[in-house]
Enzyme design. Structure first.
Site, PDB file in Angstrom:
ATOM      1  N   ASN A 294     -10.217  -0.004   1.615  1.00 51.43           N
ATOM      2  CA  ASN A 294      -8.807   0.068   1.237  1.00 51.43           C
ATOM      3  C   ASN A 294      -8.335  -0.240  -0.047  1.00 51.43           C
ATOM      4  O   ASN A 294      -8.674  -1.367  -0.463  1.00 51.43           O
ATOM      5  CB  ASN A 294      -8.114  -0.766   2.198  1.00 51.43           C
ATOM      6  CG  ASN A 294      -6.566  -0.938   2.242  1.00 51.43           C
ATOM      7  OD1 ASN A 294      -5.973  -0.518   1.177  1.00 51.43           O
ATOM      8  ND2 ASN A 294      -5.881  -1.391   3.146  1.00 51.43           N
TER       9      ASN A 294
ATOM     10  N   HIS B 140      -2.717   6.966   3.813  1.00 53.00           N
ATOM     11  CA  HIS B 140      -3.487   5.823   3.012  1.00 53.00           C
ATOM     12  C   HIS B 140      -4.667   5.478   4.062  1.00 53.00           C
ATOM     13  O   HIS B 140      -4.547   5.328   5.233  1.00 53.00           O
ATOM     14  CB  HIS B 140      -2.369   4.425   3.486  1.00 53.00           C
ATOM     15  CG  HIS B 140      -2.807   3.234   3.096  1.00 53.00           C
ATOM     16  ND1 HIS B 140      -3.529   3.186   2.158  1.00 53.00           N
ATOM     17  CD2 HIS B 140      -2.768   2.054   3.761  1.00 53.00           C
ATOM     18  CE1 HIS B 140      -4.028   1.586   1.919  1.00 53.00           C
ATOM     19  NE2 HIS B 140      -3.359   1.115   2.996  1.00 53.00           N
TER      20      HIS B 140
ATOM     21  N   CYS C  15       0.672  -1.094  -0.012  1.00 53.67           N
ATOM     22  CA  CYS C  15       0.056   0.111  -0.152  1.00 53.67           C
ATOM     23  C   CYS C  15       0.816   1.236   0.257  1.00 53.67           C
ATOM     24  O   CYS C  15       0.385   2.328  -0.235  1.00 53.67           O
ATOM     25  CB  CYS C  15      -0.967  -0.138   1.192  1.00 53.67           C
ATOM     26  SG  CYS C  15      -2.006  -1.344   1.323  1.00 53.67           S
TER      27      CYS C  15
HETATM   28  O1  UT7 Z   1      -3.283  -1.318   3.924  1.00 57.26           O
HETATM   29  C1  UT7 Z   1      -2.747  -2.317   4.890  1.00 57.26           C
HETATM   30  C2  UT7 Z   1      -3.655  -3.470   5.197  1.00 57.26           C
HETATM   31  N1  UT7 Z   1      -4.069  -3.726   6.554  1.00 57.26           N
HETATM   32  C3  UT7 Z   1      -4.555  -2.958   7.433  1.00 57.26           C
HETATM   33  O2  UT7 Z   1      -4.481  -1.470   7.481  1.00 57.26           O
HETATM   34  C4  UT7 Z   1      -5.428  -3.429   8.546  1.00 57.26           C
HETATM   35  C5  UT7 Z   1      -4.736  -3.247   9.815  1.00 57.26           C
HETATM   36  N2  UT7 Z   1      -5.827  -3.836  10.932  1.00 57.26           N
HETATM   37  C6  UT7 Z   1      -6.967  -3.393  11.149  1.00 57.26           C
HETATM   38  O3  UT7 Z   1      -7.514  -2.479  10.345  1.00 57.26           O
HETATM   39  C7  UT7 Z   1      -7.584  -4.413  12.243  1.00 57.26           C
HETATM   40  O4  UT7 Z   1      -6.766  -4.893  12.784  1.00 57.26           O
HETATM   41  C8  UT7 Z   1      -9.019  -5.028  11.549  1.00 57.26           C
HETATM   42  C9  UT7 Z   1      -9.964  -4.060  11.037  1.00 57.26           C
HETATM   43  C10 UT7 Z   1      -8.563  -5.764  10.238  1.00 57.26           C
HETATM   44  C11 UT7 Z   1      -9.558  -6.058  12.795  1.00 57.26           C
HETATM   45  O5  UT7 Z   1      -9.934  -5.077  13.685  1.00 57.26           O
HETATM   46  P1  UT7 Z   1      -9.628  -5.530  15.167  1.00 57.26           P
HETATM   47  O6  UT7 Z   1     -10.050  -4.459  16.178  1.00 57.26           O
HETATM   48  O7  UT7 Z   1      -8.087  -5.577  15.172  1.00 57.26           O
HETATM   49  O8  UT7 Z   1     -10.137  -6.847  15.367  1.00 57.26           O
HETATM   50  P2  UT7 Z   1      -9.638  -8.550  15.803  1.00 57.26           P
HETATM   51  O9  UT7 Z   1      -8.838  -8.840  14.537  1.00 57.26           O
HETATM   52  O10 UT7 Z   1      -8.979  -8.295  16.960  1.00 57.26           O
HETATM   53  O11 UT7 Z   1     -10.827  -9.006  15.857  1.00 57.26           O
HETATM   54  C12 UT7 Z   1     -11.986  -8.753  16.793  1.00 57.26           C
HETATM   55  C13 UT7 Z   1     -12.980  -9.669  16.867  1.00 57.26           C
HETATM   56  C14 UT7 Z   1     -12.574 -11.186  16.704  1.00 57.26           C
HETATM   57  O12 UT7 Z   1     -13.695 -12.013  17.250  1.00 57.26           O
HETATM   58  P3  UT7 Z   1     -13.274 -12.593  18.794  1.00 57.26           P
HETATM   59  O13 UT7 Z   1     -11.845 -13.520  18.346  1.00 57.26           O
HETATM   60  O14 UT7 Z   1     -12.900 -11.401  19.610  1.00 57.26           O
HETATM   61  O15 UT7 Z   1     -14.548 -13.342  19.053  1.00 57.26           O
HETATM   62  C15 UT7 Z   1     -12.831 -11.455  15.183  1.00 57.26           C
HETATM   63  O16 UT7 Z   1     -13.198 -12.580  14.696  1.00 57.26           O
HETATM   64  O17 UT7 Z   1     -13.806  -9.311  15.813  1.00 57.26           O
HETATM   65  C16 UT7 Z   1     -14.201 -10.632  14.673  1.00 57.26           C
HETATM   66  N3  UT7 Z   1     -14.134 -10.252  13.392  1.00 57.26           N
HETATM   67  C17 UT7 Z   1     -15.384  -9.829  12.679  1.00 57.26           C
HETATM   68  N4  UT7 Z   1     -16.482  -9.919  13.439  1.00 57.26           N
HETATM   69  C18 UT7 Z   1     -17.669  -9.396  12.663  1.00 57.26           C
HETATM   70  C19 UT7 Z   1     -13.259 -10.250  12.508  1.00 57.26           C
HETATM   71  N5  UT7 Z   1     -13.768  -9.585  11.170  1.00 57.26           N
HETATM   72  C20 UT7 Z   1     -14.995  -9.301  11.707  1.00 57.26           C
HETATM   73  C21 UT7 Z   1     -16.107  -8.942  10.764  1.00 57.26           C
HETATM   74  N6  UT7 Z   1     -17.220  -9.102  11.402  1.00 57.26           N
HETATM   75  N7  UT7 Z   1     -15.943  -8.704   9.431  1.00 57.26           N
END
Ligand code: UT7
Length: 329
Positions: free
Chosen positions: A285, A255, A116
């Protein structure tokens, strides 16, 4: 050969596919909700390319828009750089395919693969050719069809990504333009954001296809932490290298990955909300396309004015980062 010492952005362009995928659409596809996606990412909808629409198609249309904005023709170009993680093919470079579509015969054209961060990397690379006097008219494109490498069965990634393209024409000028830049990489984080198969490490096989290894895999939390730290640090560095302070930033164009990342970086830089450009809710994104798409929309909203200090900053797969301080002309 030019004797000018600075590279300025003299034209901007964009193109996005017409098809939209909303958070509500995702509720029917995976176990997610509009509430989760909005609160955790800030994204509301994203654009999705048609089956027969390629990265070069999007990049070509954004390039035409940027050339029109700058008032030069493709035949005047000296170099084309394309930032993308979704090339039309593994090779040749998508830049060569766009060069042919533009009829910019025989000029050099190559892709930049910096995740990115690719577009900001490419602007910084292009600027070196202009500052050295080697080239006068450079087209830098960020174009992606991330929908083609997104696993729509993986709720942790599929809601994040979208398709689009942005482009900029860089030319020499005596004042203003790119004042300072940073580029960096930390390859120890290369597994945090990747497509595992299809390269020399894991060549394509029936097994890699069955295991869905040709789609984006991401350790979201690791990338998140890296992003917040890096965006603020890289932005501060370009400002200080130009002998300025963060208070001098007129517009921060980061970004567009997650509003929580953008807000955290802006807070560390003491920026006010009207100094931060965000169009993430509309597009998700779009990787290498995100910064030029944001920059073009900032221009459309009248936010790029002569003398403004504009900070571009990005982070991504690699892991990589890059920033640039541009005095708008
Ligand atoms: O351009 C570079 C590319 N990437 C990025 O910039 C991404 C950087 N990271 C992020 O933006 C965030 O880490 C995410 C948006 C990807 C995830 O957010 P988070 O607050 O870090 O969530 P998490 O991964 O810690 O997940 C929290 C919970 C999990 O459930 P449990 O284990 O707590 O029960 C996930 O399974 O949210 C769950 N989860 C979802 N729930 C509903 C993950 N994706 C989803 C979803 N809908 N789409």
């Amino acid at each position: 050969m030019s004797k000018a010492s600075k590279a300025v952005i003299s034209g901007l362009g964009k193109f996005v596919p017409s098809r939209k995928l909303t958070n509500k659409d995702f509720e029917k596809m995976v176990d997610t909700s509009d509430e989760w996606i909005t609160s955790r990412t800030g994204i509301k909808e994203r654009r999705i390319a048609a089956d027969d629409e390629t990265t070069s198609d999007l990049g070509y249309k954004a390039a035409l828009d940027a050339l029109d904005d700058s008032g030069i023709t493709a035949q005047k170009l000296d170099l084309i750089l394309v930032a993308t993680v979704t090339p039309d093919k593994v090779f040749p470079a998508t830049a060569c395919i766009i060069q042919d579509k533009l009829g910019a015969d025989n000029i050099p054209a190559f892709d930049i693969e910096a995740g990115c961060s690719g577009f900001v990397y490419a602007v910084n690379i292009a600027s070196q050719f202009i500052e050295s006097g080697s080239y006068e008219n450079i087209l830098v494109i960020g174009a992606e069809t991330l929908s083609k490498i997104t696993d729509y069965e993986d709720r942790s990634t599929c809601v994040l990504f979208g398709d689009g393209a942005g482009a900029a024409v860089l030319q020499p000028a005596d004042e203003g333009g790119l004042l300072s830049f940073t580029m960096g990489a930390d390859g120890s984080g290369s597994d945090y954001l990747q497509i595992p198969a299809g390269g020399s490490a894991r060549p394509t096989s029936q097994k890699t296809v069955a295991n869905r290894e040709h789609y984006i895999k991401m350790a979201g939390n690791e990338v998140f932490k890296f992003a917040v730290k890096t965006m603020a640090r890289a932005s501060r560095k370009v400002v200080e290298d130009a002998g300025k302070k963060t208070e001098d930033i007129d517009l921060f164009v980061p970004h567009q990955a997650n509003t929580r990342i953008i807000e955290a970086a802006a807070k560390r830089l003491n920026l006010k909300s009207d100094e931060v450009f965000v169009n993430l809710p509309k597009y998700g994104n779009t990787s290498g396309a995100s910064v030029p798409l944001a920059l073009k929309e900032a221009q459309e909203e009248g936010l790029l004015n002569k003398g403004d200090n504009i900070v571009l900053v990005a982070f991504g797969a690699g892991l990589t980062w890059s920033s640039a301080l541009i005095e708008w002309v």
